[in-house]
Design an enzyme around this catalytic site. Structure first.
Site, PDB file in Angstrom:
ATOM      1  N   HIS A   1      47.974   1.461  -8.119  1.00 46.50           N
ATOM      2  CA  HIS A   1      47.390   0.765  -7.019  1.00 46.50           C
ATOM      3  C   HIS A   1      47.322   1.960  -5.847  1.00 46.50           C
ATOM      4  O   HIS A   1      48.224   2.485  -5.781  1.00 46.50           O
ATOM      5  CB  HIS A   1      48.292  -0.393  -6.402  1.00 46.50           C
ATOM      6  CG  HIS A   1      47.732  -1.207  -5.692  1.00 46.50           C
ATOM      7  ND1 HIS A   1      47.484  -1.005  -4.359  1.00 46.50           N
ATOM      8  CD2 HIS A   1      47.044  -2.563  -5.741  1.00 46.50           C
ATOM      9  CE1 HIS A   1      46.987  -2.011  -3.811  1.00 46.50           C
ATOM     10  NE2 HIS A   1      46.492  -2.947  -4.669  1.00 46.50           N
TER      11      HIS A   1
ATOM     12  N   ASP B   1      57.256   0.387  -8.347  1.00 47.31           N
ATOM     13  CA  ASP B   1      56.223  -0.612  -7.514  1.00 47.31           C
ATOM     14  C   ASP B   1      56.285  -1.631  -8.280  1.00 47.31           C
ATOM     15  O   ASP B   1      55.838  -1.975  -9.707  1.00 47.31           O
ATOM     16  CB  ASP B   1      54.706  -0.036  -7.550  1.00 47.31           C
ATOM     17  CG  ASP B   1      53.788  -1.075  -7.057  1.00 47.31           C
ATOM     18  OD1 ASP B   1      54.166  -2.246  -6.989  1.00 47.31           O
ATOM     19  OD2 ASP B   1      52.809  -0.814  -6.870  1.00 47.31           O
TER      20      ASP B   1
ATOM     21  N   GLN C   1      53.462  -6.540  -9.278  1.00 49.31           N
ATOM     22  CA  GLN C   1      53.152  -7.174 -10.454  1.00 49.31           C
ATOM     23  C   GLN C   1      54.054  -7.625 -11.406  1.00 49.31           C
ATOM     24  O   GLN C   1      53.862  -8.176 -12.632  1.00 49.31           O
ATOM     25  CB  GLN C   1      52.018  -6.561 -11.021  1.00 49.31           C
ATOM     26  CG  GLN C   1      50.632  -6.477 -10.257  1.00 49.31           C
ATOM     27  CD  GLN C   1      50.103  -7.574  -9.833  1.00 49.31           C
ATOM     28  OE1 GLN C   1      50.416  -8.707 -10.256  1.00 49.31           O
ATOM     29  NE2 GLN C   1      49.093  -7.590  -8.779  1.00 49.31           N
TER      30      GLN C   1
ATOM     31  N   LYS D   1      52.822 -12.311  -3.831  1.00 48.94           N
ATOM     32  CA  LYS D   1      52.553 -12.740  -5.398  1.00 48.94           C
ATOM     33  C   LYS D   1      53.382 -13.523  -6.339  1.00 48.94           C
ATOM     34  O   LYS D   1      53.129 -13.484  -7.231  1.00 48.94           O
ATOM     35  CB  LYS D   1      52.288 -11.341  -5.792  1.00 48.94           C
ATOM     36  CG  LYS D   1      51.048 -10.339  -5.251  1.00 48.94           C
ATOM     37  CD  LYS D   1      51.082  -9.020  -5.832  1.00 48.94           C
ATOM     38  CE  LYS D   1      50.125  -8.070  -4.957  1.00 48.94           C
ATOM     39  NZ  LYS D   1      48.651  -8.668  -5.012  1.00 48.94           N
TER      40      LYS D   1
ATOM     41  N   CYS E   1      41.493  -2.239  -6.591  1.00 49.78           N
ATOM     42  CA  CYS E   1      42.380  -1.153  -5.820  1.00 49.78           C
ATOM     43  C   CYS E   1      42.934  -0.081  -6.744  1.00 49.78           C
ATOM     44  O   CYS E   1      44.379   0.014  -6.472  1.00 49.78           O
ATOM     45  CB  CYS E   1      43.698  -1.613  -5.015  1.00 49.78           C
ATOM     46  SG  CYS E   1      42.888  -2.788  -3.371  1.00 49.78           S
TER      47      CYS E   1
HETATM   48  N1  PLP Z   1      51.089  -2.632  -5.870  1.00 55.62           N
HETATM   49  C1  PLP Z   1      50.487  -3.359  -6.945  1.00 55.62           C
HETATM   50  C2  PLP Z   1      50.943  -2.839  -8.400  1.00 55.62           C
HETATM   51  C3  PLP Z   1      49.769  -4.384  -6.508  1.00 55.62           C
HETATM   52  O1  PLP Z   1      49.140  -5.047  -7.654  1.00 55.62           O
HETATM   53  C4  PLP Z   1      49.517  -4.537  -5.298  1.00 55.62           C
HETATM   54  C5  PLP Z   1      48.474  -5.679  -4.830  1.00 55.62           C
HETATM   55  O2  PLP Z   1      47.492  -6.232  -5.487  1.00 55.62           O
HETATM   56  C6  PLP Z   1      50.192  -3.613  -4.518  1.00 55.62           C
HETATM   57  C7  PLP Z   1      50.794  -2.624  -4.878  1.00 55.62           C
HETATM   58  C8  PLP Z   1      49.833  -4.033  -3.013  1.00 55.62           C
HETATM   59  O3  PLP Z   1      50.266  -5.064  -2.619  1.00 55.62           O
HETATM   60  P1  PLP Z   1      50.280  -5.595  -1.035  1.00 55.62           P
HETATM   61  O4  PLP Z   1      48.684  -5.707  -0.818  1.00 55.62           O
HETATM   62  O5  PLP Z   1      50.922  -7.203  -1.297  1.00 55.62           O
HETATM   63  O6  PLP Z   1      51.081  -5.220   0.051  1.00 55.62           O
END
Ligand code: PLP
Length: 404
Positions: free
Chosen positions: A122, A199, A202, A225, A362
């Site tokens: 991401h 990270d 998900q 999420k 993203c």
């Molecule tokens: N990392 C992953 C794999 C994500 O799917 C997301 C959000 O879609 C993020 C990071 C960023 O999360 P947030 O926007 O809640 O900070």
């Protein structure tokens, strides 16, 4: 076993009608809907106990502080951390990774060192590191993925050298729904004494994560999420690193003693929680965790697996191009209809009251790999049903007749 009808009653937003049709919400990887208990926790906080924490001796401040710290203990237990001082509340995964990028790089990384990320990250696990390259002249190395959307973990060893300071990878790809063998990544990195940030944005919504079993050094995720409110997230970090990292932001709460000449910092975790935190949403995060625990991850995994398998098979039969082959898909399926822009599919499905995600999610480097502008992504949560999938596939067939 999941009683999905009972669960759906906890999410009144699912009764929304659009164009006279029931909403079908398949954009859960972007954010999940919130159960009543979470909404009530926020309401209760603001109606009954709102106060700033850690500072005052009065009743409300004490109550808010103890509920906030209870939430920290709940998160500790939820991800199996050793100490609650290793749980830092942030705004979300993005802020958690920015915190590590800032503090870790400034504390441990020197010019000509390198860190390793992957091709399926991401943007929030790419850009914070790039921004830090303005501060320290280090290199970002990229672990590639293959055409099936699988990380080429066997290439990790050759990317690592004596100047590698950190590996930072996603547990589950938001763009592809691919679950990475993060255990293997950690094993390889640790053999060379390199810490690993995972990270988990998900991952935690879909399966149980134990940071001590994983032995990861940092783990980041977002509350929103995970059926909790927006604006609250978590960074887990091993004490051995957090203790030696300089603070990310300065301000109230993170200090021990301030003079104009010098400031000493508070102990963990407060050293990394400058300013007034998001108390209400943190307390609501605890409720979301209770909600998940009551259903049970085993049930959640089993049920969501069934939904994913069912949907993937139907999508394949319908001729959709599916991205990311994986023995264990988690949460999401990314697809395209041949020669059709994903925005067209998403816009037309919206007319049938079906909410999916379209675009690059993203994760532009994933799209670059497949040489596409974007995909359609359907992503599931515990309140989705096979009936909804049937309606989605039916609607997709109608969309096809409109487009071809
Ligand atoms: N990392 C992953 C794999 C994500 O799917 C997301 C959000 O879609 C993020 C990071 C960023 O999360 P947030 O926007 O809640 O900070």
């Amino acid at each position: 076993m999941i009683d999905v009808e009972k669960i759906r009653k906890d999410f009144p937003i699912l009764n929304t009608k659009i164009n006279n049709r029931n909403l079908i919400y398949f954009d859960n990887a972007a954010t999940t809907q919130k159960p009543l208990c979470v909404v009530k926790a926020i309401e209760d906080y603001y109606l009954k106990e709102n106060a700033n924490i850690h500072r005052a001796v009065h009743f409300l401040a004490q109550k808010a502080t103890s509920d906030y710290e209870d939430a920290r203990e709940k998160v500790r237990e939820f991800i199996g951390a050793k100490e609650k001082q290793e749980i830092i509340f942030t705004r979300g995964t993005t802020e958690s990774i920015n915190l590590v990028a800032n503090s870790f790089i400034k504390s441990f990384v020197k010019s000509k060192d390198n860190i390793i990320i992957s091709q399926m990250e991401h943007h929030s696990n790419i850009v914070p590191w790039q921004l830090m390259q303005n501060v320290v002249d280090f290199q970002i190395r990229v672990l590639p993925m293959n055409d099936e959307g699988e990380l080429q973990i066997d290439k990790l060893t050759s990317l690592i050298d004596s100047k590698t300071k950190l590996v930072s990878l996603t547990h589950v790809s938001n763009a592809l729904g691919v679950r990475n063998d993060i255990e293997k990544v950690i094993e390889i990195a640790h053999k060379k004494n390199i810490p690993v940030l995972v990270d988990g944005a998900q991952a935690v919504p879909h399966f149980s994560v134990n940071v001590q079993d994983l032995d990861c050094d940092f783990y980041a995720f977002s509350g929103h999420k995970l059926y909790a409110p927006m604006g609250i997230g978590v960074l887990y970090g091993k004490r051995e690193f957090l203790d030696r990292m300089i603070p990310y932001q300065g301000g109230g709460e993170m200090i021990e003693h301030v003079t104009f000449e010098k400031t000493t910092f508070n102990e963990l975790p407060y050293k990394f929680e400058a300013g007034t935190p998001n108390v209400g949403d943190t307390i609501a995060l605890k409720e979301a965790i209770n909600y998940i625990n009551n259903i049970g991850y085993k049930n959640i995994e089993e049920y969501e697996d069934e939904l994913l398998g069912y949907c993937e098979e139907k999508l394949r039969k319908s001729g959709a191009i599916i991205y990311g082959k994986t023995p264990k898909r988690v949460g999401a399926i990314s697809f395209n209809l041949e020669n059709v822009h994903p925005f067209d599919v998403g816009t037309l499905l919206d007319q049938f009251s079906i909410a999916i995600r379209t675009g690059h999610h993203c994760a532009q480097t994933v799209m670059q790999h497949f040489n596409i502008v974007g995909t359609n992504r359907v992503s599931f949560a515990i309140y989705n049903t096979k009936d909804e999938i049937d309606l989605f596939i039916e609607s997709l067939e109608r969309v096809k007749t409109m487009l071809y």
